[in-house]
Design a protein around this motif. Structure first.
Motif, mmCIF file in Angstrom:
data_model
loop_
_atom_site.group_PDB
_atom_site.id
_atom_site.type_symbol
_atom_site.label_atom_id
_atom_site.label_comp_id
_atom_site.label_asym_id
_atom_site.label_seq_id
_atom_site.Cartn_x
_atom_site.Cartn_y
_atom_site.Cartn_z
ATOM 1 N N PRO A 72 0.817 -1.230 0.000
ATOM 2 C CA PRO A 72 0.000 0.000 0.000
ATOM 3 C C PRO A 72 0.847 1.275 0.000
ATOM 4 C CG PRO A 72 -0.848 -1.583 1.585
ATOM 5 C CD PRO A 72 0.470 -2.107 1.123
ATOM 6 N N GLN A 73 1.970 1.250 0.699
ATOM 7 C CA GLN A 73 2.837 2.420 0.697
ATOM 8 C C GLN A 73 3.464 2.637 -0.670
ATOM 9 O OE1 GLN A 73 3.365 4.694 3.144
ATOM 10 N NE2 GLN A 73 4.603 5.819 1.656
ATOM 11 N N PHE A 74 3.776 1.534 -1.361
ATOM 12 C CA PHE A 74 4.304 1.633 -2.721
ATOM 13 C C PHE A 74 3.287 2.294 -3.645
ATOM 14 C CE2 PHE A 74 4.468 -0.385 -6.961
ATOM 15 C CZ PHE A 74 5.684 0.117 -7.395
ATOM 16 N N VAL A 75 2.033 1.899 -3.521
ATOM 17 C CA VAL A 75 0.971 2.509 -4.326
ATOM 18 C C VAL A 75 0.832 3.984 -3.977
ATOM 19 C CG1 VAL A 75 -1.490 2.465 -4.866
ATOM 20 C CG2 VAL A 75 -0.234 0.314 -4.572
ATOM 21 N N THR A 76 0.955 4.305 -2.693
ATOM 22 C CA THR A 76 0.884 5.706 -2.276
ATOM 23 C C THR A 76 2.017 6.525 -2.885
ATOM 24 O OG1 THR A 76 -0.153 5.078 -0.171
ATOM 25 C CG2 THR A 76 0.891 7.251 -0.276
ATOM 26 N N GLU A 77 3.212 5.931 -2.914
ATOM 27 C CA GLU A 77 4.361 6.627 -3.504
ATOM 28 C C GLU A 77 4.115 6.933 -4.980
ATOM 29 O OE1 GLU A 77 7.128 7.811 -2.100
ATOM 30 O OE2 GLU A 77 6.373 7.195 -0.151
ATOM 31 N N LEU A 78 3.474 6.018 -5.680
ATOM 32 C CA LEU A 78 3.198 6.234 -7.097
ATOM 33 C C LEU A 78 2.270 7.418 -7.328
ATOM 34 C CD1 LEU A 78 2.743 2.578 -8.425
ATOM 35 C CD2 LEU A 78 4.784 4.011 -8.504
ATOM 36 N N GLY A 79 1.490 7.772 -6.307
ATOM 37 C CA GLY A 79 0.591 8.898 -6.441
ATOM 38 C C GLY A 79 1.182 10.223 -5.989
ATOM 39 N N ARG A 80 2.430 10.201 -5.531
ATOM 40 C CA ARG A 80 3.073 11.427 -5.066
ATOM 41 C C ARG A 80 3.887 12.052 -6.190
ATOM 42 N NH1 ARG A 80 7.031 10.502 -1.924
ATOM 43 N NH2 ARG A 80 7.067 12.548 -0.923
ATOM 44 N N ALA A 243 13.910 9.212 8.851
ATOM 45 C CA ALA A 243 12.634 9.377 9.552
ATOM 46 C C ALA A 243 12.216 8.108 10.287
ATOM 47 C CB ALA A 243 11.544 9.785 8.563
ATOM 48 N N GLY A 244 12.944 7.021 10.117
ATOM 49 C CA GLY A 244 12.607 5.771 10.781
ATOM 50 C C GLY A 244 11.408 5.064 10.192
ATOM 51 N N SER A 245 11.051 5.378 8.946
ATOM 52 C CA SER A 245 9.900 4.767 8.283
ATOM 53 C C SER A 245 10.365 3.571 7.449
ATOM 54 C CB SER A 245 9.185 5.797 7.397
ATOM 55 O OG SER A 245 8.109 5.204 6.703
ATOM 56 N N SER A 246 10.395 2.394 8.067
ATOM 57 C CA SER A 246 10.878 1.211 7.353
ATOM 58 C C SER A 246 9.920 0.797 6.240
ATOM 59 C CB SER A 246 11.068 0.053 8.343
ATOM 60 O OG SER A 246 9.845 -0.266 8.983
ATOM 61 N N VAL A 247 8.623 1.053 6.430
ATOM 62 C CA VAL A 247 7.656 0.681 5.392
ATOM 63 C C VAL A 247 7.907 1.498 4.125
ATOM 64 C CG1 VAL A 247 5.218 0.670 4.768
ATOM 65 C CG2 VAL A 247 5.917 -0.062 7.047
ATOM 66 N N ARG A 248 8.070 2.802 4.275
ATOM 67 C CA ARG A 248 8.360 3.650 3.109
ATOM 68 C C ARG A 248 9.725 3.319 2.535
ATOM 69 N NH1 ARG A 248 10.311 9.241 2.093
ATOM 70 N NH2 ARG A 248 9.425 9.767 0.044
ATOM 71 N N LEU A 249 10.669 2.994 3.402
ATOM 72 C CA LEU A 249 12.008 2.631 2.936
ATOM 73 C C LEU A 249 11.944 1.456 1.974
ATOM 74 C CD1 LEU A 249 15.160 2.741 3.148
ATOM 75 C CD2 LEU A 249 14.940 1.212 5.109
ATOM 76 N N TYR A 250 11.214 0.409 2.348
ATOM 77 C CA TYR A 250 11.144 -0.774 1.496
ATOM 78 C C TYR A 250 10.233 -0.549 0.293
ATOM 79 C CZ TYR A 250 13.917 -3.637 4.584
ATOM 80 O OH TYR A 250 14.980 -4.160 5.316
ATOM 81 N N ALA A 251 9.279 0.345 0.421
ATOM 82 C CA ALA A 251 8.464 0.690 -0.752
ATOM 83 C C ALA A 251 9.326 1.362 -1.810
ATOM 84 C CB ALA A 251 7.319 1.605 -0.331
ATOM 85 N N LEU A 252 10.233 2.227 -1.387
ATOM 86 C CA LEU A 252 11.138 2.881 -2.333
ATOM 87 C C LEU A 252 12.153 1.892 -2.903
ATOM 88 C CD1 LEU A 252 11.709 6.171 -0.322
ATOM 89 C CD2 LEU A 252 10.526 5.974 -2.511
ATOM 90 N N ILE A 253 12.625 0.974 -2.072
ATOM 91 C CA ILE A 253 13.535 -0.062 -2.581
ATOM 92 C C ILE A 253 12.831 -0.917 -3.632
ATOM 93 C CG2 ILE A 253 14.783 -2.160 -1.941
ATOM 94 C CD1 ILE A 253 15.430 -0.828 0.730
ATOM 95 N N LEU A 254 11.567 -1.250 -3.380
ATOM 96 C CA LEU A 254 10.790 -1.999 -4.366
ATOM 97 C C LEU A 254 10.668 -1.209 -5.664
ATOM 98 C CD1 LEU A 254 8.954 -4.402 -5.108
ATOM 99 C CD2 LEU A 254 7.050 -3.161 -4.048
ATOM 100 N N ALA A 255 10.443 0.098 -5.548
ATOM 101 C CA ALA A 255 10.335 0.941 -6.741
ATOM 102 C C ALA A 255 11.646 0.965 -7.514
ATOM 103 C CB ALA A 255 9.930 2.358 -6.340
ATOM 104 N N ILE A 256 12.756 1.062 -6.806
ATOM 105 C CA ILE A 256 14.063 1.076 -7.475
ATOM 106 C C ILE A 256 14.298 -0.239 -8.208
ATOM 107 C CG2 ILE A 256 16.553 1.136 -7.083
ATOM 108 C CD1 ILE A 256 15.985 3.057 -4.743
ATOM 109 N N GLY A 257 13.927 -1.358 -7.573
ATOM 110 C CA GLY A 257 14.080 -2.652 -8.231
ATOM 111 C C GLY A 257 13.244 -2.767 -9.488
ATOM 112 N N ILE A 258 12.014 -2.267 -9.440
ATOM 113 C CA ILE A 258 11.133 -2.317 -10.614
ATOM 114 C C ILE A 258 11.681 -1.436 -11.730
ATOM 115 C CG2 ILE A 258 8.841 -1.702 -11.458
ATOM 116 C CD1 ILE A 258 7.734 -2.570 -8.754
ATOM 117 N N VAL A 259 12.173 -0.242 -11.363
ATOM 118 C CA VAL A 259 12.754 0.653 -12.370
ATOM 119 C C VAL A 259 13.959 -0.008 -13.031
ATOM 120 C CG1 VAL A 259 14.025 2.805 -12.675
ATOM 121 C CG2 VAL A 259 11.919 2.791 -11.354
#
Length: 286
Positions: A72-80, A243-259
């Motif tokens: 869900p955080q990954f999807v949220t990132e896509l909307g930012r 910021a200590g946000s591990s969920v957002r951290l891994y959402a961004l890592i997932l995005a980098i892997g997909i890119v």
């Protein structure tokens, strides 16, 4: 009704000739389905492992959150909008750095590979400089360019030049002297020999170098952003970590892997398109 031996012999031949193209098309579709299924199976298995490992406590969830929390955080990132700006900055460094690295690597590689004397003279220098990690040059790049996009691009160029250059050198040196001499005997100029003989021979090796350099360019661009904080996906990872946000951290890592995977697929598609005439690609699709 009597069927002769010749008619029996002709029946399999007619069947095979009539259904040959259809069988070939069916076989290719079957192979594609199996390939797609195997890839999807691997992806699903990886996500299941990602979900189960933190859930059963093998790894604390504060270090690696489950996949169902990251998605869900990954999807949220896509909307930012900020995410797409950061992705654009990373892709800009990837494209510019890889493009310049490819031009420089191919040109120098052709010169070195075309001359035995040049190859012997530069071999030590190439082997000495090639293992130097681009990350180790970040302090020097910061001093020369500052913390900006030029610094990031310069590191990507340094990282991508070497695999392309080395592959180009090896590809040019694989040229059959008989083919070169034959072309010259037919009155080909030096440029014609290079364009019609040397470059086609080295093209698969050059393409391999570019494919390797493409993945390396993403790694170096993100690493430079992560260390220096210059705008890009790496900087977003740095901010999430701070910021200590591990969920957002891994959402961004997932995005980098997909890119990175998407860029790799684009490079491979272009390679197959441009080199479809080469024997290795004809065998692959035979």
């Amino acid at each position: 009704m009597t069927i002769t031996t010749d008619e029996l012999a002709a029946q399999p031949s007619a069947a095979s000739s009539g259904t040959g193209p259809a069988r070939l098309a069916t076989g290719r579709r079957s192979v594609l389905r199996r390939l797609l299924f195997s890839q999807l199976s691997g992806i699903i298995l990886a996500f299941v492992v990602w979900e189960v490992v933190p859930r059963i406590g093998l790894v604390p969830q504060r270090y690696i959150p489950p996949f169902t929390e990251v998605l869900p955080q990954f999807v949220t990132e896509l909307g930012r909008a900020e995410f797409w700006v950061a992705a654009g900055n990373t892709l800009w460094a990837w494209a510019i750095g890889l493009g310049i690295g490819a031009v420089v690597g191919v040109l120098i590689g052709v010169v070195i590979g075309s001359s035995a004397a040049a190859y012997r003279a530069t071999r030590f220098v190439l082997e000495f400089l090639r293992p130097i990690p681009s990350v180790a040059l970040i302090p020097l790049a910061v001093l020369l360019f500052g913390i900006n996009g030029q610094m990031k691009v310069s590191l990507v160029i340094f990282a991508t030049v070497w695999p392309i250059l080395i592959q180009t050198v090896y590809g040019v040196r694989e040229l059959d002297p008989v083919a070169r001499d034959t072309a010259r005997s037919f009155g080909y100029s030096g440029w014609d020999v290079f364009w019609h003989v040397t470059l086609p021979t080295a093209a698969p090796s050059i393409a391999t170098g570019i494919r390797i350099a493409s993945a390396l360019a993403v790694v170096i661009a993100v690493t430079a952003e992560l260390i220096t904080g210059v705008s890009g996906l790496g900087a977003e990872v740095l901010f999430a970590q701070s910021a200590g946000s591990s969920v957002r951290l891994y959402a961004l890592i997932l995005a980098i892997g997909i890119v990175s995977y998407a860029l790799s697929q684009v490079i491979e598609a272009v390679e197959r398109r441009l080199l479809r005439w080469h024997v290795s690609f004809r065998k692959e699709h035979a």
